[in-house]
Design a protein around this motif. Structure first.
Motif, PDB file in Angstrom:
ATOM      1  N   GLU A  11      45.129  34.681  59.798  1.00  0.00           N
ATOM      2  CA  GLU A  11      45.072  33.117  60.070  1.00  0.00           C
ATOM      3  C   GLU A  11      43.708  32.608  59.188  1.00  0.00           C
ATOM      4  O   GLU A  11      43.821  31.482  58.724  1.00  0.00           O
ATOM      5  CB  GLU A  11      45.063  32.901  61.511  1.00  0.00           C
ATOM      6  N   SER A  14      44.430  32.459  55.346  1.00  0.00           N
ATOM      7  CA  SER A  14      45.484  31.366  54.887  1.00  0.00           C
ATOM      8  C   SER A  14      45.823  30.601  55.944  1.00  0.00           C
ATOM      9  O   SER A  14      46.769  30.675  56.725  1.00  0.00           O
ATOM     10  CB  SER A  14      46.581  32.026  54.147  1.00  0.00           C
ATOM     11  N   PRO A  15      44.916  29.529  56.401  1.00  0.00           N
ATOM     12  CA  PRO A  15      45.297  28.552  57.627  1.00  0.00           C
ATOM     13  C   PRO A  15      46.462  27.810  57.321  1.00  0.00           C
ATOM     14  O   PRO A  15      46.770  27.146  58.237  1.00  0.00           O
ATOM     15  CB  PRO A  15      43.890  27.954  57.775  1.00  0.00           C
ATOM     16  N   THR A  16      46.955  27.581  56.056  1.00  0.00           N
ATOM     17  CA  THR A  16      47.705  26.740  55.637  1.00  0.00           C
ATOM     18  C   THR A  16      49.375  27.264  56.052  1.00  0.00           C
ATOM     19  O   THR A  16      50.439  26.605  55.981  1.00  0.00           O
ATOM     20  CB  THR A  16      47.876  26.152  54.260  1.00  0.00           C
ATOM     21  N   LEU A  17      49.351  28.680  56.104  1.00  0.00           N
ATOM     22  CA  LEU A  17      50.437  29.201  56.449  1.00  0.00           C
ATOM     23  C   LEU A  17      51.047  29.208  57.827  1.00  0.00           C
ATOM     24  O   LEU A  17      50.311  29.506  58.554  1.00  0.00           O
ATOM     25  CB  LEU A  17      50.680  30.663  56.054  1.00  0.00           C
ATOM     26  N   ASP A  18      52.381  28.556  58.050  1.00  0.00           N
ATOM     27  CA  ASP A  18      52.819  28.386  59.596  1.00  0.00           C
ATOM     28  C   ASP A  18      53.340  29.755  59.995  1.00  0.00           C
ATOM     29  O   ASP A  18      53.385  30.819  59.149  1.00  0.00           O
ATOM     30  CB  ASP A  18      53.680  27.309  59.637  1.00  0.00           C
ATOM     31  N   THR A  21      56.535  30.895  57.860  1.00  0.00           N
ATOM     32  CA  THR A  21      56.186  31.405  56.765  1.00  0.00           C
ATOM     33  C   THR A  21      55.599  33.047  56.602  1.00  0.00           C
ATOM     34  O   THR A  21      56.103  33.750  55.941  1.00  0.00           O
ATOM     35  CB  THR A  21      55.177  30.524  55.822  1.00  0.00           C
ATOM     36  N   ARG A  22      54.724  33.042  57.812  1.00  0.00           N
ATOM     37  CA  ARG A  22      54.155  34.345  57.962  1.00  0.00           C
ATOM     38  C   ARG A  22      55.236  35.451  58.224  1.00  0.00           C
ATOM     39  O   ARG A  22      55.122  36.599  57.711  1.00  0.00           O
ATOM     40  CB  ARG A  22      53.319  34.347  59.120  1.00  0.00           C
TER      41      ARG A  22
END
Length: 134
Positions: A11, A14-18, A21-22
């Motif tokens: 997290e 890459s804080p932009t991945l929801d 997506t993960r």
């Protein structure tokens, strides 16, 4: 390292991945792991490299040659298909000729031209299947 620590690290990286997506990336890595472990993924990369090289080498002259070869092969296939359909329909419609009828058919110039072509074609095939070099 626990999964919670790993999730926290992911997290923060890459804080932009929801979450969806993960999960998708995790599923993709799970499916790709046999390819990676068996070093078969290298083959896919090599195939992509080959395709990229072909695109790089493709100039206008090469494209024109490929288009001409494609058109000629399609034309030949179309001609052969039409000839085969016509011959099949004629053979089904007409009675089987006798030996004398076959000799009479050989009197037709088109039949002789076709037989000549077939004999030349078979001669070329025979020449290519020879054991000793020509």
């Amino acid at each position: 390292m626990s999964t919670t620590e790993l999730d926290m690290r992911n997290e923060s990286a890459s804080p932009t991945l929801d979450e969806a997506t993960r999960k998708g990336i995790a599923d993709l890595l799970e499916k790709a792991s046999p390819l990676l472990q068996g070093r078969r993924f290298h083959n896919i990369v090599d195939l992509l490299s080959l395709a990229s090289d072909a695109v790089d080498m493709a100039d206008d002259a090469m494209i024109q040659k490929l288009m001409k070869a494609y058109e000629e092969s399609i034309g030949a296939a179309w001609t052969l298909g039409n000839a085969a359909r016509f011959a099949a329909n004629e053979a089904a419609r007409k009675p089987t000729p006798s030996l004398l009828g076959l000799l009479r058919a050989a009197g037709d110039e088109d039949v002789r031209r076709g037989l000549h072509f077939a004999l030349l074609f078979l001669a070329v095939l025979g020449r290519q299947t020879r054991d000793e070099p020509a």
